[in-house]
Scaffold this motif. Structure first.
Motif, short mmCIF file in Angstrom:
data_model
loop_
_atom_site.label_atom_id
_atom_site.label_comp_id
_atom_site.label_asym_id
_atom_site.label_seq_id
_atom_site.Cartn_x
_atom_site.Cartn_y
_atom_site.Cartn_z
N THR A 16 0.84 -1.18 0.00
CA THR A 16 0.00 0.00 0.00
C THR A 16 0.88 1.24 0.00
N LEU A 17 0.71 2.09 -0.99
CA LEU A 17 1.45 3.34 -1.09
C LEU A 17 0.44 4.48 -0.98
N ARG A 18 0.06 4.78 0.23
CA ARG A 18 -1.02 5.74 0.48
C ARG A 18 -0.70 7.16 0.02
N GLU A 19 0.57 7.51 -0.02
CA GLU A 19 0.93 8.88 -0.37
C GLU A 19 0.84 9.17 -1.87
N MET A 20 0.57 8.16 -2.66
CA MET A 20 0.54 8.35 -4.10
C MET A 20 -0.88 8.25 -4.65
N LYS A 21 -1.17 9.12 -5.62
CA LYS A 21 -2.43 9.04 -6.35
C LYS A 21 -2.32 7.92 -7.37
N LYS A 22 -3.47 7.48 -7.87
CA LYS A 22 -3.51 6.37 -8.82
C LYS A 22 -2.61 6.64 -10.04
N GLU A 23 -2.72 7.86 -10.60
CA GLU A 23 -1.95 8.20 -11.79
C GLU A 23 -0.44 8.20 -11.51
N GLU A 24 -0.08 8.66 -10.33
CA GLU A 24 1.32 8.71 -9.96
C GLU A 24 1.89 7.31 -9.76
N LEU A 25 1.10 6.45 -9.12
CA LEU A 25 1.53 5.07 -8.93
C LEU A 25 1.66 4.37 -10.27
N GLU A 26 0.72 4.60 -11.16
CA GLU A 26 0.80 4.01 -12.50
C GLU A 26 2.07 4.45 -13.21
N ALA A 27 2.41 5.74 -13.10
CA ALA A 27 3.63 6.25 -13.73
C ALA A 27 4.87 5.59 -13.13
N LEU A 28 4.88 5.42 -11.80
CA LEU A 28 6.01 4.78 -11.15
C LEU A 28 6.14 3.32 -11.57
N VAL A 29 5.04 2.61 -11.58
CA VAL A 29 5.07 1.20 -11.99
C VAL A 29 5.47 1.08 -13.46
N GLU A 30 4.95 1.97 -14.31
CA GLU A 30 5.32 1.96 -15.72
C GLU A 30 6.82 2.15 -15.88
N PHE A 31 7.38 3.06 -15.12
CA PHE A 31 8.82 3.30 -15.19
C PHE A 31 9.60 2.07 -14.73
N HIS A 80 5.67 16.42 -8.79
CA HIS A 80 6.52 16.41 -7.61
C HIS A 80 6.49 15.07 -6.88
N VAL A 81 5.34 14.47 -6.81
CA VAL A 81 5.19 13.25 -6.02
C VAL A 81 6.03 12.11 -6.60
N LEU A 82 6.13 12.04 -7.92
CA LEU A 82 6.94 10.98 -8.53
C LEU A 82 8.41 11.19 -8.20
N TYR A 83 8.85 12.44 -8.19
CA TYR A 83 10.22 12.75 -7.77
C TYR A 83 10.44 12.31 -6.32
N LEU A 84 9.49 12.66 -5.47
CA LEU A 84 9.60 12.30 -4.05
C LEU A 84 9.55 10.79 -3.85
N ALA A 85 8.72 10.11 -4.62
CA ALA A 85 8.65 8.65 -4.53
C ALA A 85 9.98 8.03 -4.96
N ALA A 86 10.56 8.56 -6.00
CA ALA A 86 11.85 8.06 -6.47
C ALA A 86 12.91 8.24 -5.39
N ASP A 87 12.85 9.36 -4.70
CA ASP A 87 13.79 9.59 -3.61
C ASP A 87 13.50 8.66 -2.44
N LYS A 88 12.22 8.56 -2.06
CA LYS A 88 11.83 7.72 -0.92
C LYS A 88 12.21 6.26 -1.13
N TYR A 89 11.98 5.74 -2.33
CA TYR A 89 12.24 4.33 -2.60
C TYR A 89 13.61 4.10 -3.22
N VAL A 90 14.44 5.11 -3.19
CA VAL A 90 15.82 5.06 -3.66
C VAL A 90 15.92 4.50 -5.08
N ILE A 91 15.14 5.08 -5.96
CA ILE A 91 15.22 4.76 -7.38
C ILE A 91 16.00 5.92 -8.01
#
Length: 140
Positions: free
Chosen positions: A18-33, A48-59
């Motif tokens: 569960t990635l509560r901090e991400m919206k559906k579209e943002e999660l889709e973009a992350l998974v697609e990447f 911004h959220v995709l950038y932050l997710a990349a930082d948080k999950y060390v991608i």
């Protein structure tokens, strides 16, 4: 990568993250990447959220790509947002580029309604911007 997030295992041994901090579209973009071996760049990367997710999950590759996209889209409308974003995971590159852009364009940015709100929410950064803009004019 997702060790710090809650992982639930059902009776069928299916893992759910569960990635509560991400919206559906943002999660889709992350998974697609992630599933594109890092070669797919989408318009959502500027979020911004995709950038932050990349930082948080060390991608790191995604974080660097997002950083490049963010910097390339820097303008008077979003410079304050980017400076603020650079503070969350302190990102020297975005911080320095946004800060320099703001100082160069201080007359336009400081007269905006967005700047007034920025000052209220980020007084320390606002003081630093004003000090730098005074010194960049050659006054001491």
């Amino acid at each position: 990568m997702l060790e710090s997030d809650e992982v639930k295992i059902s009776s069928e041994k299916v893992e759910t993250v569960t990635l509560r901090e991400m919206k559906k579209e943002e999660l889709e973009a992350l998974v697609e990447f992630i599933y594109s071996d890092g070669s797919v760049l989408c318009a959502k990367m500027k979020q911004h959220v995709l950038y932050l997710a990349a930082d948080k999950y060390v991608i790191l590759h995604l974080r660097d790509l997002c950083r490049t996209e963010l910097i390339s889209s820097l303008n008077s409308e979003n410079a304050l947002d980017f400076l603020e974003l650079a503070q969350i995971p302190f990102d020297t590159v975005i911080n320095d580029v946004a800060f320099s852009f703001i100082i160069t364009n201080i007359s336009t940015i400081a007269s905006s309604e967005k700047f007034k709100l920025f000052v209220v929410n980020n007084p320390y950064l606002a003081v630093e911007i004003m000090k730098a803009s005074i010194y960049s004019d050659g006054s001491n």
